[in-house]
Design a protein around this motif. Structure first.
Motif, PDB file in Angstrom:
ATOM      1  N   TYR A   8       0.672  -1.184  -0.028  1.00 15.96           N
ATOM      2  CA  TYR A   8       0.091   0.014  -0.120  1.00 15.96           C
ATOM      3  C   TYR A   8       0.894   1.122   0.056  1.00 15.96           C
ATOM      4  N   THR A  64      -5.309  -0.107   1.268  1.00  9.77           N
ATOM      5  CA  THR A  64      -5.721  -0.911   2.705  1.00  9.77           C
ATOM      6  C   THR A  64      -7.207  -1.085   3.027  1.00  9.77           C
ATOM      7  N   ARG A  92       1.463  -2.957   7.567  1.00 10.12           N
ATOM      8  CA  ARG A  92       0.854  -3.985   6.435  1.00 10.12           C
ATOM      9  C   ARG A  92       0.751  -5.243   7.176  1.00 10.12           C
TER      10      ARG A  92
END
Lengths: 375, 113
Positions: free
Chosen positions: A244, A291, B60
């Motif tokens: 991302y 995301t 992440r």
């Protein structure tokens, strides 16, 4: 060993040998020092049969700049598969993994040798692995050149002048920035892809190309929230190898100096007026791009006075590695960027500060700062 | 960064992370942690009390875990995040995806729905 003193000083790291030695078949162990020196790319110097001197002047095999490096600082010596470092009576000492070298020290794979502000990492690899590493380093250099080629040139005149500093880290950190004028509007953005390496850089290049070519069908690019929403849809991390990115995107209407902006997980931009010394962060709460599918980004607005400066920056300017000498965070970034001085020097001023604080070690992340100066 | 996974009641597990979640640390632990979590079932509580720094790869990793847990129809929550880490989560709107509770009891209530 006799030192030949030709008095030659050098301002940069020099290599005296090829990156990978010729000859040995795959499977042969090769030894190398990875030189992490100030303001240079990472370099790999093979350690052959002949001893290597590290010092401040030629004919040292590895020449490192700086007053903290002695003319003949230390010596690397290999016997068979064993590599040792010994200090040559240097003024400031040689350190291996933080310990000052008194007697010759046998190096383990990954050992870090500190010479003044420079670090040399010892690597022991099979030749095939060494060749692969050299090839990867070459790929990274090409990727870095490509990213650089996509960055727009600074703008020296007009209603919005622009200066920037972009310093990719050795492994590439996935930063990108861009700006362009569109009639009465001026667009600017900065972005930072999660992760490091060629993959992150390729992702940032993909996004830059979308932005450069205005390849967002049906999207009003003067609407920052619409742009981020479209990018969030286009670059869902599930479809992009888990990557991302964070982004700050703003559009300035030149006749009214109204700034519309939106951010996805990025650091706030800083508004700075040099006459009043007022500094105002433009926060940008929003999901990292890719995301959260369907996330609704919002556009915020600020009215800018003539002469205002706008600073955009990436993680690499704020988040320094552990072990720096003093606290560093948003407050220090803001104080450095907004210190008195020429507007166009702000990005470089922050870069120099970050490098000094990091002990001139190579940065762990890309460093990007974009400064806009309104007329 | 270290991690530990332990059962939490009958239908959940608790993942305790400790240390800086910078790029190198996350690279080192994520494959094994993800593999272990794929073998678990039920809800997941992530305890971040021992994490002083959360970089982009750490985030992440959390998002990947959240997506994994959501795909199997379970819930995820976090607890114990230090103020500077919570600030990063706020900027990233991460709390829209993974709620954060001030203590374990409140987190368990979130997991229970």
């Amino acid at each position: 060993m006799i030192e030949r003193n030709d008095g030659t000083e050098t301002e940069r790291t020099m290599m005296s040998r090829a990156a990978v030695p010729d000859g040995p078949v795959d499977g042969t162990v090769v030894h190398a020092l990875v030189v992490e020196a100030y303001n240079t790319e990472l370099r790999r110097v093979p350690v052959g049969a002949a001893p290597l001197i590290i010092g401040r002047v030629a004919p040292a095999a590895i020449v490192l700049e700086g007053g903290a490096v002695s003319r003949r600082h230390c010596l690397i010596d290999r016997t068979g598969d064993q590599v040792r470092v010994m200090d040559l009576g240097s003024t400031n000492g040689t350190y291996v993994d933080g310990v000052r070298v008194a007697e010759p020290v046998l190096l383990a794979d990954g050992a870090r040798i500190q010479v003044g502000p420079h670090t040399l990492r010892y690597e022991r690899r099979r030749r095939g692995e060494a060749l692969a590493a050299a090839s990867l380093a070459s790929d990274i250099a090409r990727a870095r050149d490509y990213v650089n080629a996509l960055l727009p040139p600074p703008v020296a005149d007009g209603p919005v002048r622009v200066a920037w500093t972009f310093q990719p880290c050795a492994t590439l950190g996935g930063d990108a920035l861009g700006y362009h004028r569109d009639g009465d509007w001026f667009h600017a953005y900065i972005l930072d892809v999660s992760g490091h390496g060629v993959g992150a850089a390729m992702h940032s290049v993909s996004i830059m190309n979308v932005m450069r070519q205005r390849a967002l069908p049906g999207i009003d690019t003067r609407n920052p929230a619409a742009v981020l929403t479209a990018l969030n849809d286009m670059f869902d991390m599930e479809k992009h190898h888990g990557m991302y990115f964070t982004m700050w995107y703003g559009v300035l209407h030149l006749p009214t100096r109204r700034l519309d902006y939106s951010a996805g997980g990025h650091h706030p931009a800083l508004l700075h007026h040099p006459d009043t010394a007022e500094v105002r962060p433009l926060p940008g709460r929003g999901a990292g791009i890719g995301t959260m599918p369907g996330y609704a980004y919002r556009t915020a607005t600020a009215e800018l006075a003539p002469g205002t400066r706008l600073h955009l920056f990436s993680d690499g300017a704020v988040e320094l590695a552990d072990g720096i000498a003093e606290p560093w965070g948003m407050a220090q970034v803001s104080a450095t960027l907004c210190a008195p001085g020429d507007w166009s020097e702000a990005p470089d001023r922050l870069y120099r500060r970050v490098r000094t604080l990091s002990g001139m070690r190579p940065l762990d992340d890309d460093f990007s700062v974009l400064t806009l100066q309104l007329a | 960064m270290n991690y530990e996974i332990m059962p939490l009641g009958a239908d959940a597990c608790r993942v305790v992370l400790a240390g800086r979640a910078d790029a190198a640390a996350v690279d080192a632990v994520e494959p094994a942690l993800s593999a272990l979590l794929r073998e678990t079932s039920g809800h997941v509580l992530v305890d971040l009390a021992g994490v002083p720094f959360m970089g982009s790869l750490g985030i992440r990793m959390l998002i990947s875990v959240a997506r994994l847990v959501a795909r199997r129809g379970n819930r995820i929550a976090m607890t114990g995040a230090q103020p500077q880490v919570l600030e990063v989560f706020e900027t990233m709107a991460l709390l829209d995806l993974i709620p954060h509770a001030p203590d374990q009891d409140a987190a368990l209530a979130l997991l229970a729905g």
